[in-house]
Write an enzyme that holds these catalytic residues in place. Structure first.
Site, short mmCIF file in Angstrom:
data_model
loop_
_atom_site.label_atom_id
_atom_site.label_comp_id
_atom_site.label_asym_id
_atom_site.label_seq_id
_atom_site.Cartn_x
_atom_site.Cartn_y
_atom_site.Cartn_z
N LYS A 107 10.85 0.38 -38.55
CA LYS A 107 9.99 1.51 -38.21
C LYS A 107 8.84 1.04 -37.33
O LYS A 107 8.46 1.71 -36.37
CB LYS A 107 9.48 2.20 -39.47
CG LYS A 107 10.55 3.09 -40.07
CD LYS A 107 10.22 3.57 -41.47
CE LYS A 107 11.45 4.26 -42.04
NZ LYS A 107 11.69 4.06 -43.44
N GLN B 5 7.87 4.58 -48.31
CA GLN B 5 9.23 4.01 -48.33
C GLN B 5 9.82 4.13 -49.74
O GLN B 5 9.20 3.73 -50.72
CB GLN B 5 9.16 2.54 -47.87
CG GLN B 5 10.51 1.88 -47.73
CD GLN B 5 11.35 2.50 -46.61
OE1 GLN B 5 10.87 2.76 -45.52
NE2 GLN B 5 12.62 2.75 -46.89
N ASP C 138 8.85 12.69 -43.37
CA ASP C 138 10.16 12.51 -44.00
C ASP C 138 10.72 13.85 -44.49
O ASP C 138 11.85 13.92 -44.96
CB ASP C 138 10.00 11.57 -45.22
CG ASP C 138 10.93 10.37 -45.15
OD1 ASP C 138 11.73 10.29 -44.21
OD2 ASP C 138 10.84 9.52 -46.06
#
Ligand code: NAD
Length: 282
Positions: free
Chosen positions: A52, A96, A119
């Site tokens: 990322k 994460q 997300d």
């Protein structure tokens, strides 16, 4: 022979569009920023986070990684998230997954400002997706849809069979397919006779995380096969859920692993960060 759906190439095109967009924002005095929160020292998560950072650098997005010890308390994590929510230089926040078992992933997701939830996991964003009004695109399913579109595959009127019902892949995948007028069947670990359903699929999306689950005899001739699974073989090599060598001769289109859906997921995350930065400035 099936056409290979090249997610690596398409993701590269998307990243260059994002870079251009980020440049326009910079000229208006806004540097798009993504904050990634990594709890603990899971090696796979560490790789995902490094990727990322790499993507952000390539896309002109400022990234910060907050590495927290595995024994961080729930409150400690929530304090960091509320600081990131309030920081105007941070447009996107990604925690994460998976989190250490002690932590409650639902309250962590709920603690992220929905307008920074790149997300698309916050209940508000999940609701918007299910109402066909997504604020952020669910990264992996939207990556699949972008691949289909790029290869001229219209889900309208097709039977899409999805293996997996997770919040991150299976369910939002079904929503996006329904929004594009596909007829959708969602299978999961309690589905009896999986093959009887997958053989009916015009578009088969596998997101089970089980290497070797989809064998050649489970694929209808001429089907589009999208392999979302990312699994590690005993030899350490990456493999999807689909037995590629068996499915490929039957399929009309197929994604490889690696190089299919994975890079697309990452590219959509970059796109979402730009969306967050644009929305923050209007
Ligand atoms: P998950 O474990 O949350 O969900 C897996 C789903 O598959 C569950 O709904 C389960 O019921 C179903 N399933 C498991 N075994 C099955 C079986 N034998 N038959 C039918 N259904 C079965 O996993 P997830 O987070 O949705 O991820 C799924 C896979 O996709 C994993 O391999 C993950 O690494 C991968 N993944 C890839 C990307 C990408 O960008 N390519 C992104 C996210 C996840």
């Amino acid at each position: 022979m099936a056409t290979l759906m090249d997610g690596r190439a398409l993701a590269k095109t998307i990243r260059s569009e994002v870079l251009e967009h980020a440049g326009q924002l910079r000229r208006r005095g806004v540097t798009p920023g993504l904050a990634v929160v990594l709890v603990g020292d899971d090696p796979a998560s560490a790789v995902y986070v490094r990727n990322k950072e790499k993507d952000c650098a390539e896309c002109g997005i400022h990234s910060t990684v907050h590495r927290l010890p595995a024994d961080i308390t729930q409150d400690g994590l929530l304090v960091l998230l509320s600081r990131l929510n309030a920081d105007p230089a941070v447009h996107g926040i990604l925690v994460q997954q998976p989190l250490p078992e002690r932590l409650d992933p639902f309250s962590v997701i709920c603690a992220v400002d929905p307008k920074k939830d790149v997300d698309a996991l916050h209940p508000e964003n999940v609701g918007l997706i299910s109402l066909d009004r997504p604020y952020f695109l669910p990264c992996t399913p939207a990556g699949v849809m972008a691949l289909l579109e790029h290869y001229g595959i219209d889900p309208k009127g097709r039977h899409c069979v999805i293996i997996g019902r997770s919040h991150i892949v299976g369910k939002p995948m079904a929503q996006l397919m329904l929004a594009r007028h596909a007829t959708v069947t969602v299978c999961h670990s309690k589905t009896p006779d999986l093959g009887a359903l997958t053989r009916q699929a015009d578009i088969l999306v596998s997101a089970a995380g089980k290497p070797g689950l989809v064998t050649g005899d489970m694929v209808r001739f001429g089907a589009v096969v999208v392999d979302v699974g990312i699994n590690k073989n005993p030899d350490g090599k990456l493999a999807g859920d689909v037995v590629f060598a068996e499915a490929e001769p039957a399929a009309a289109y197929i994604t490889p692993v690696p190089g299919g859906v994975g890079p697309m997921t990452r590219a959509i995350l970059m796109k979402n960060t730009i969306t967050a930065a644009v929305e923050a400035t209007v």
